[in-house]
Design a protein around this motif. Sequence first.
Motif, PDB file in Angstrom:
ATOM      1  N   HIS A  23       0.843  -1.192   0.000  1.00  0.00           N
ATOM      2  CA  HIS A  23       0.000   0.000   0.000  1.00  0.00           C
ATOM      3  C   HIS A  23       0.882   1.247   0.000  1.00  0.00           C
ATOM      4  O   HIS A  23       1.923   1.283   0.664  1.00  0.00           O
ATOM      5  CB  HIS A  23      -0.908   0.025   1.230  1.00  0.00           C
ATOM      6  CG  HIS A  23      -1.923  -1.078   1.261  1.00  0.00           C
ATOM      7  ND1 HIS A  23      -3.257  -0.861   1.016  1.00  0.00           N
ATOM      8  CD2 HIS A  23      -1.794  -2.409   1.492  1.00  0.00           C
ATOM      9  CE1 HIS A  23      -3.914  -2.006   1.107  1.00  0.00           C
ATOM     10  NE2 HIS A  23      -3.041  -2.963   1.404  1.00  0.00           N
ATOM     11  N   SER A  67      -5.829  10.384   8.936  1.00  0.00           N
ATOM     12  CA  SER A  67      -6.106   9.628   7.703  1.00  0.00           C
ATOM     13  C   SER A  67      -5.254   8.368   7.638  1.00  0.00           C
ATOM     14  O   SER A  67      -5.741   7.282   7.309  1.00  0.00           O
ATOM     15  CB  SER A  67      -5.843  10.504   6.474  1.00  0.00           C
ATOM     16  OG  SER A  67      -6.756  11.574   6.395  1.00  0.00           O
ATOM     17  N   GLU A  70      -6.474   5.761  10.262  1.00  0.00           N
ATOM     18  CA  GLU A  70      -7.713   5.078   9.892  1.00  0.00           C
ATOM     19  C   GLU A  70      -7.460   4.027   8.816  1.00  0.00           C
ATOM     20  O   GLU A  70      -8.034   2.929   8.843  1.00  0.00           O
ATOM     21  CB  GLU A  70      -8.754   6.090   9.415  1.00  0.00           C
ATOM     22  CG  GLU A  70      -9.292   6.995  10.517  1.00  0.00           C
ATOM     23  CD  GLU A  70     -10.041   6.221  11.603  1.00  0.00           C
ATOM     24  OE1 GLU A  70     -10.485   5.076  11.333  1.00  0.00           O
ATOM     25  OE2 GLU A  70     -10.172   6.750  12.719  1.00  0.00           O
ATOM     26  N   ARG A  71      -6.585   4.341   7.864  1.00  0.00           N
ATOM     27  CA  ARG A  71      -6.314   3.382   6.787  1.00  0.00           C
ATOM     28  C   ARG A  71      -5.534   2.175   7.305  1.00  0.00           C
ATOM     29  O   ARG A  71      -5.788   1.043   6.901  1.00  0.00           O
ATOM     30  CB  ARG A  71      -5.570   4.076   5.646  1.00  0.00           C
ATOM     31  CG  ARG A  71      -6.455   5.069   4.897  1.00  0.00           C
ATOM     32  CD  ARG A  71      -5.757   5.712   3.721  1.00  0.00           C
ATOM     33  NE  ARG A  71      -6.651   6.654   3.050  1.00  0.00           N
ATOM     34  CZ  ARG A  71      -7.557   6.311   2.143  1.00  0.00           C
ATOM     35  NH1 ARG A  71      -7.675   5.038   1.779  1.00  0.00           N
ATOM     36  NH2 ARG A  71      -8.331   7.206   1.589  1.00  0.00           N
ATOM     37  N   ARG A  73      -5.597   1.075  10.414  1.00  0.00           N
ATOM     38  CA  ARG A  73      -6.511   0.307  11.252  1.00  0.00           C
ATOM     39  C   ARG A  73      -7.461  -0.533  10.408  1.00  0.00           C
ATOM     40  O   ARG A  73      -7.684  -1.719  10.695  1.00  0.00           O
ATOM     41  CB  ARG A  73      -7.305   1.238  12.163  1.00  0.00           C
ATOM     42  CG  ARG A  73      -8.241   0.484  13.099  1.00  0.00           C
ATOM     43  CD  ARG A  73      -8.907   1.387  14.101  1.00  0.00           C
ATOM     44  NE  ARG A  73      -9.827   2.329  13.482  1.00  0.00           N
ATOM     45  CZ  ARG A  73     -10.611   3.158  14.169  1.00  0.00           C
ATOM     46  NH1 ARG A  73     -10.550   3.170  15.493  1.00  0.00           N
ATOM     47  NH2 ARG A  73     -11.427   3.974  13.554  1.00  0.00           N
ATOM     48  N   ALA A  74      -8.023   0.066   9.356  1.00  0.00           N
ATOM     49  CA  ALA A  74      -8.944  -0.673   8.493  1.00  0.00           C
ATOM     50  C   ALA A  74      -8.240  -1.852   7.826  1.00  0.00           C
ATOM     51  O   ALA A  74      -8.811  -2.947   7.703  1.00  0.00           O
ATOM     52  CB  ALA A  74      -9.529   0.262   7.436  1.00  0.00           C
ATOM     53  N   LEU A  75      -7.001  -1.639   7.422  1.00  0.00           N
ATOM     54  CA  LEU A  75      -6.244  -2.718   6.787  1.00  0.00           C
ATOM     55  C   LEU A  75      -6.002  -3.865   7.763  1.00  0.00           C
ATOM     56  O   LEU A  75      -6.228  -5.036   7.442  1.00  0.00           O
ATOM     57  CB  LEU A  75      -4.912  -2.171   6.272  1.00  0.00           C
ATOM     58  CG  LEU A  75      -3.901  -3.206   5.771  1.00  0.00           C
ATOM     59  CD1 LEU A  75      -4.446  -3.938   4.549  1.00  0.00           C
ATOM     60  CD2 LEU A  75      -2.569  -2.530   5.448  1.00  0.00           C
ATOM     61  N   GLU A  77      -7.611  -4.597  10.492  1.00  0.00           N
ATOM     62  CA  GLU A  77      -8.853  -5.245  10.926  1.00  0.00           C
ATOM     63  C   GLU A  77      -9.301  -6.324   9.945  1.00  0.00           C
ATOM     64  O   GLU A  77     -10.057  -7.228  10.303  1.00  0.00           O
ATOM     65  CB  GLU A  77      -9.951  -4.200  11.101  1.00  0.00           C
ATOM     66  CG  GLU A  77      -9.800  -3.372  12.379  1.00  0.00           C
ATOM     67  CD  GLU A  77     -10.883  -2.319  12.514  1.00  0.00           C
ATOM     68  OE1 GLU A  77     -11.602  -2.072  11.511  1.00  0.00           O
ATOM     69  OE2 GLU A  77     -11.018  -1.736  13.610  1.00  0.00           O
ATOM     70  N   GLN A  78      -8.825  -6.247   8.710  1.00  0.00           N
ATOM     71  CA  GLN A  78      -9.155  -7.270   7.707  1.00  0.00           C
ATOM     72  C   GLN A  78      -8.344  -8.545   7.915  1.00  0.00           C
ATOM     73  O   GLN A  78      -8.591  -9.548   7.238  1.00  0.00           O
ATOM     74  CB  GLN A  78      -8.895  -6.719   6.299  1.00  0.00           C
ATOM     75  CG  GLN A  78      -9.762  -5.536   5.929  1.00  0.00           C
ATOM     76  CD  GLN A  78      -9.323  -4.910   4.609  1.00  0.00           C
ATOM     77  OE1 GLN A  78      -8.498  -5.463   3.882  1.00  0.00           O
ATOM     78  NE2 GLN A  78      -9.872  -3.743   4.297  1.00  0.00           N
TER      79      GLN A  78
END
Length: 211
Positions: A23, A67, A70-71, A73-75, A77-78
């Motif tokens: 990423h 920003s 959040e990105r 964390r979202a990654l 969490e997957q």
Amino acid sequence: AVPAWEPVVAASEAPSTVYAQRHVLLCELPKADPRRLSTALGGDVCVALPTVSAASAAERFRAHALSCFERIRALLEQRPEGRVLFWIVVQDDGEPGLCAGLSGLLKTAALENPSFVGQLIRVPAQIATKPLAGVLQQAALLAHEPVLRSRGDRLDASRWREVPADAEAPPTYVDGGVYLITGGLGALGLLFAREILDRTRGARVVLAGRS
């Protein structure tokens, strides 16, 4: 010791690590196109952080940090399978250190998630897409270096350089500074707080802890 930049070269014979995902977050790099960069890197996820028009550098940093957080964390969490390489690419010639603090976010995520590899890459503000792709391809071979700086056709790594014992030490604390000490109510935290207050005038020391 003082911070310093040292040139680094990836060993040509070293096998490159295979990552399940890569990423790229672009921070205030107007000449770099995320879509073209993704194509040049073989399909990596590339995103330009939203432009922040706030005049205050502190407000801009806060927006970028949130920003990025959040990105990441979202990654995580997957629960991605395999190793993940996460780049944050920032200007090296803007306000000194405006986004350099984002390296701390990457280091924390890497400590808490062994499969996560983060790098902060500092590049010229006007770098174009093609040369940026080359920088990232080089950086991927130096994933053990958490902070890199692009200088033409080379990369520099952030290091600590030992100061001679008889050299005059640079000032550690400044008058009127603001200092946040996490775990500040423990023995070491209180020692640091007293040290700062003894050596400065008008400093503000904030002590934070879980208790």
